[in-house]
Motif scaffolding. Structure first.
Motif, PDB file in Angstrom:
ATOM      1  N   LYS A   6       0.842  -1.196   0.000  1.00  0.00           N
ATOM      2  CA  LYS A   6       0.000   0.000   0.000  1.00  0.00           C
ATOM      3  C   LYS A   6       0.877   1.245   0.000  1.00  0.00           C
ATOM      4  N   LEU A   8       0.843   5.502   0.034  1.00  0.00           N
ATOM      5  CA  LEU A   8       0.097   6.739   0.277  1.00  0.00           C
ATOM      6  C   LEU A   8       0.756   7.853  -0.522  1.00  0.00           C
ATOM      7  N   THR A  32      -3.515   5.091  -2.265  1.00  0.00           N
ATOM      8  CA  THR A  32      -4.447   6.069  -1.711  1.00  0.00           C
ATOM      9  C   THR A  32      -3.885   7.459  -1.983  1.00  0.00           C
ATOM     10  N   ASP A  43      -5.354   9.980   6.583  1.00  0.00           N
ATOM     11  CA  ASP A  43      -5.331   8.692   5.882  1.00  0.00           C
ATOM     12  C   ASP A  43      -4.296   7.760   6.507  1.00  0.00           C
ATOM     13  N   TYR A  49       0.224   1.557   5.755  1.00  0.00           N
ATOM     14  CA  TYR A  49       0.896   1.763   4.471  1.00  0.00           C
ATOM     15  C   TYR A  49       2.328   1.234   4.529  1.00  0.00           C
TER      16      TYR A  49
END
Length: 235
Positions: A6, A8, A32, A43, A49
């Motif tokens: 993941k 960011l 994201t 977030d 992340y």
């Protein structure tokens, strides 16, 4: 590619963000996108992340501040992306905990290569990282992964804010935080004159940890400044 990590992305330029997001998703990453520094921090706090890509010039919270704030909480790779080419900006970003600095405009294949390199290092670090359960002298034990705290073998029931305060201090031992820094980091609001919130919560935390302020074993008052964590790890 099926990487599944993941990422960011915090970027206020929508056109750049769309291009980078689309490219990284095609490379197999979950992505994201946040358009402001404050949104990026929110977030980060609500998900997990593996890497953050942060622009410097951001509304609400600049990239340097966001980088510093993330680094207090996590060891994930942070890559700063900026149109600024000055050495001072690069040095500032790296001093605040960023792992790399990429200057706009950049090639997507170069960005992908740098992301892949930092993620490989981070995976190796995570595999060799020490246990997330820390035991200290005087009976304190903190399980960071499961968010549990023990004193002399007994579970300590902490409020969410008390837990956040303790974790922030314990993850950054011997680093002095002002009351304003603690309030703005944990409560995510600007500190106001006369605000006694941090003092009250630290007092409650000390009581539950059986940590007398005058003979502090874990949380020490730095008079006129704030607090720092002084717990000594068991050998």
């Amino acid at each position: 590619m099926g990487n599944k990590e993941k990422i960011l992305i915090v970027e206020d330029d929508a056109s750049i963000a769309r291009i980078v997001c689309d490219h990284l998703r095609k490379e197999g990453y979950f992505v994201t996108w946040a358009s402001t520094g404050k949104e990026g921090w929110e977030d980060f706090k609500t998900d997990t992340y593996d890497l953050a890509l942060v622009d410097i010039m951001l509304p609400e919270m600049d990239g340097f501040t966001l980088c510093k704030t993330i680094r207090l909480e996590s060891d994930i790779p942070i890559l700063i992306v900026s149109a600024k080419t000055e050495s001072d900006s690069k040095i500032s970003g790296l001093d605040l905990g960023a792992d790399d600095y990429i200057t706009k405009p950049f090639r997507l294949d170069e960005l992908t290569a740098r992301i892949s390199s930092h993620l490989r290092r981070y995976r190796r670090y995570m595999q060799t990282d020490e246990a997330k359960i820390h035991e200290y002298n005087n009976g304190l034990k903190i399980d960071f992964d499961n968010e549990l705290v023990y004193v002399n073998g007994e579970t300590v029931q902490l409020t969410a804010k008390e837990l956040e305060l303790l974790f922030l201090l314990a993850k950054n031992p011997y680093q002095t935080f002002s009351k304003s820094e603690l309030y703005e980091h944990v409560w995510q609001q600007e500190d106001l004159n006369g605000n006694n919130t941090v003092t009250v919560h630290v007092k409650g935390l000390r009581t539950k940890l059986k940590d007398d302020a005058k003979t502090a074993k874990y949380i020490q008052t730095v008079w006129g400044v704030g607090y720092r964590f002084i717990g000594e790890m068991k050998q």
